[in-house]
Scaffold this active site. Structure first.
Site, mmCIF file in Angstrom:
data_model
loop_
_atom_site.group_PDB
_atom_site.id
_atom_site.type_symbol
_atom_site.label_atom_id
_atom_site.label_comp_id
_atom_site.label_asym_id
_atom_site.label_seq_id
_atom_site.Cartn_x
_atom_site.Cartn_y
_atom_site.Cartn_z
ATOM 1 N N LYS A 135 -50.131 71.125 23.379
ATOM 2 C CA LYS A 135 -51.112 70.039 23.219
ATOM 3 C C LYS A 135 -50.352 68.789 22.828
ATOM 4 O O LYS A 135 -49.285 68.876 22.217
ATOM 5 C CB LYS A 135 -52.115 70.408 22.118
HETATM 6 N N1 GLU Z 1 -57.838 69.701 27.320
HETATM 7 C C1 GLU Z 1 -58.419 70.844 27.948
HETATM 8 C C2 GLU Z 1 -58.512 72.015 26.979
HETATM 9 O O1 GLU Z 1 -58.467 71.833 25.781
HETATM 10 C C3 GLU Z 1 -57.769 71.194 29.266
HETATM 11 C C4 GLU Z 1 -56.300 71.486 29.203
HETATM 12 C C5 GLU Z 1 -55.643 71.641 30.579
HETATM 13 O O2 GLU Z 1 -56.328 71.545 31.588
HETATM 14 O O3 GLU Z 1 -54.435 71.845 30.573
HETATM 15 O O4 GLU Z 1 -58.719 73.124 27.369
#
Ligand code: GLU
Length: 449
Positions: A135
């Protein structure tokens, strides 16, 4: 690594919470109950111990592999330079390249990003896609930035972390405060700063791109669509018919807006919505299309004419079948949990319920369908986008929806099986189903050297 603490043998000892505390102590983490990262790894450790992860595997999943923090200056429209703080946390890549979104929000901080990276590892494992968890984020308020400033922040952030990510190594995506346009700028910056002969393959550096630039059909609605798939699988055992259910929503952004629209199309009734501008209620139903138009023009749900304006506490007390938090983390603490008047909480946002809120809901008999199951549709279609970019073969919306449905339904069934196997609540079972796979892979790979 010394095997100082024996892997627990019994379910009771694991659920009692003593052993996660021992791992905290070994890692020299002074547990703070309000810290999202500490809450998250405690949950992961409880489930790890239930599924019998070896001690060294527990230690590995309790910490991110890499924590990257950068500071970078950006030229603002008025001519001055501002220094921004950005993060990329790579939690685990045992199952494949690191994967996870990038958020732009004033409250972005290292421990929250670490927690969210852990959740990505769990999510990808649960839905059986070949990615690990990561993240990232930039501490900023995107609403205060002009489009040009937003672009420059994105380009500088991309260049600041570009040596630490890669299309087969770590693949960012949208999250809170970011969108397809931001992914387009990010991908372009990565391409421009890559050697000319590698440029053709750099699109895969991010997912969630605009469809005209390598994005996938169905990515924008994917988290909402995944919610539909999971709820169709999980609600019948709770005596709720999706086509007739009532639901309320916190947040009306991408995830909330799409969830409302898709549930509306299936016949469900949206009766209340809360966002940072206010709360609205209408027992006869709120039309998601009309609300989307209003939010587009007014910036939030407040002032929507076809509903009554209510207070935040009144919103939490509205009687519904399913309550869907689709905004930020930690919104449901014990006080709000006491107000909620729903049969089920379906977590569309990451970590919206605090452990104390969770305990109150459990004690009140309210079922919680956890985020790593409910909102995994987004990253699943991100994986589809990455596969399409890699193969240069593009799928129709029907193909995407069908494949997504398979991943989500199987994940939901895995959770049901784990609930029986480990005799635990749905949240713990969801983590168990994710960790079983990680444990198996570590058993096969071993630890180098
Ligand atoms: N931000 C989204 C999540 O928390 C998607 C992450 C992604 O597609 O890599 O699942």
């Amino acid at each position: 690594m010394p095997e100082a603490i024996a892997t627990p043998k019994t379910k009771t000892s694991a659920t009692a919470g003593h052993l996660p505390a021992a791992v905290f102590q070994e890692l020299e983490i002074a547990k703070d109950e309000t810290n999202l990262f500490h809450q998250t790894i405690e949950q992961v450790l409880i489930a790890s111990q239930l599924v019998g992860l070896k001690h060294h595997q527990q230690i590995i999943v309790a910490q991110p592999l890499n924590e990257i923090m950068v500071h970078f200056p950006v030229l603002m429209d008025d001519g001055h330079h501002e220094l921004f703080k950005g993060y990329r946390v790579q939690h685990n890549n045992a199952l494949g390249p690191y994967k996870g979104g990038i958020r732009y929000h004033p409250q972005v901080n290292l421990d929250d990003i670490k927690a969210l990276a852990v959740l990505m590892t769990m999510k990808c494992s649960l839905v059986r896609i070949p990615f690990g968890g990561a993240k990232g984020g930039v501490k900023c308020n995107p609403r205060d930035l002009s489009p040009d400033e937003l672009m420059r922040v994105t380009r500088r952030f991309c260049s600041a972390i570009s040596n630490q990510i890669g299309p087969d190594y770590d693949i960012p995506a949208p999250d809170v405060g970011t969108n397809a346009q931001i992914m387009a700028w990010f991908a372009d910056t990565y391409a421009q700063t890559s050697p000319e002969h590698e440029r053709h393959d750099t699109l895969r550096i991010v997912t969630g791109k605009p469809v005209g630039m390598g994005g996938s059909a169905g990515r924008e609605k994917a988290t909402g669509q995944g919610m539909v798939d999971v709820l169709k699988e999980m609600l019948p055992e709770l005596g709720i018919d999706l086509a007739r259910m009532t639901f309320s929503l916190i947040g009306f952004g991408n995830v909330g807006g799409w969830t409302a629209r898709l549930f509306n199309e299936l016949g469900a009734t949206l009766v209340a919505v809360l966002d940072d501008t206010g709360a609205i209620h209408n027992d006869r139903g709120i039309d998601s299309g009309a609300l989307r138009k209003h939010v587009g023009a007014a910036g939030g749900v407040a002032g929507f004419q076809e509903a009554e304006q209510i207070s935040t506490d009144e919103f939490y007390s509205v009687a519904v079948d399913v309550f869907i938090p689709a905004a930020l983390e930690q919104m449901i603490g014990p006080e709000k949990a006491r107000l909620i008047n729903a049969k089920v909480i379906a977590e569309a946002a990451n970590a919206p319920t605090t452990p104390k809120g969770d305990a109150v809901l459990k004690q009140r008999g309210i079922e919680i369908l956890p985020a790593i199951l409910c909102n995994a549709g987004g990253v699943t279609v991100s994986y589809f986008e990455w596969v399409q970019n890699k193969s240069s073969v593009y799928w129709t919306l029907d193909e995407v929806d069908e494949r997504l449905n398979t991943h989500m339904v199987l994940a939901a069934r895995r959770v049901k099986v784990a609930r029986v196997k480990y005799e635990c609540d749905t949240r713990t079972a969801t983590y168990c189903a994710a960790l079983e796979r990680i444990g198996k892979v570590y058993d096969l790979r071993g630890v180098f050297p």
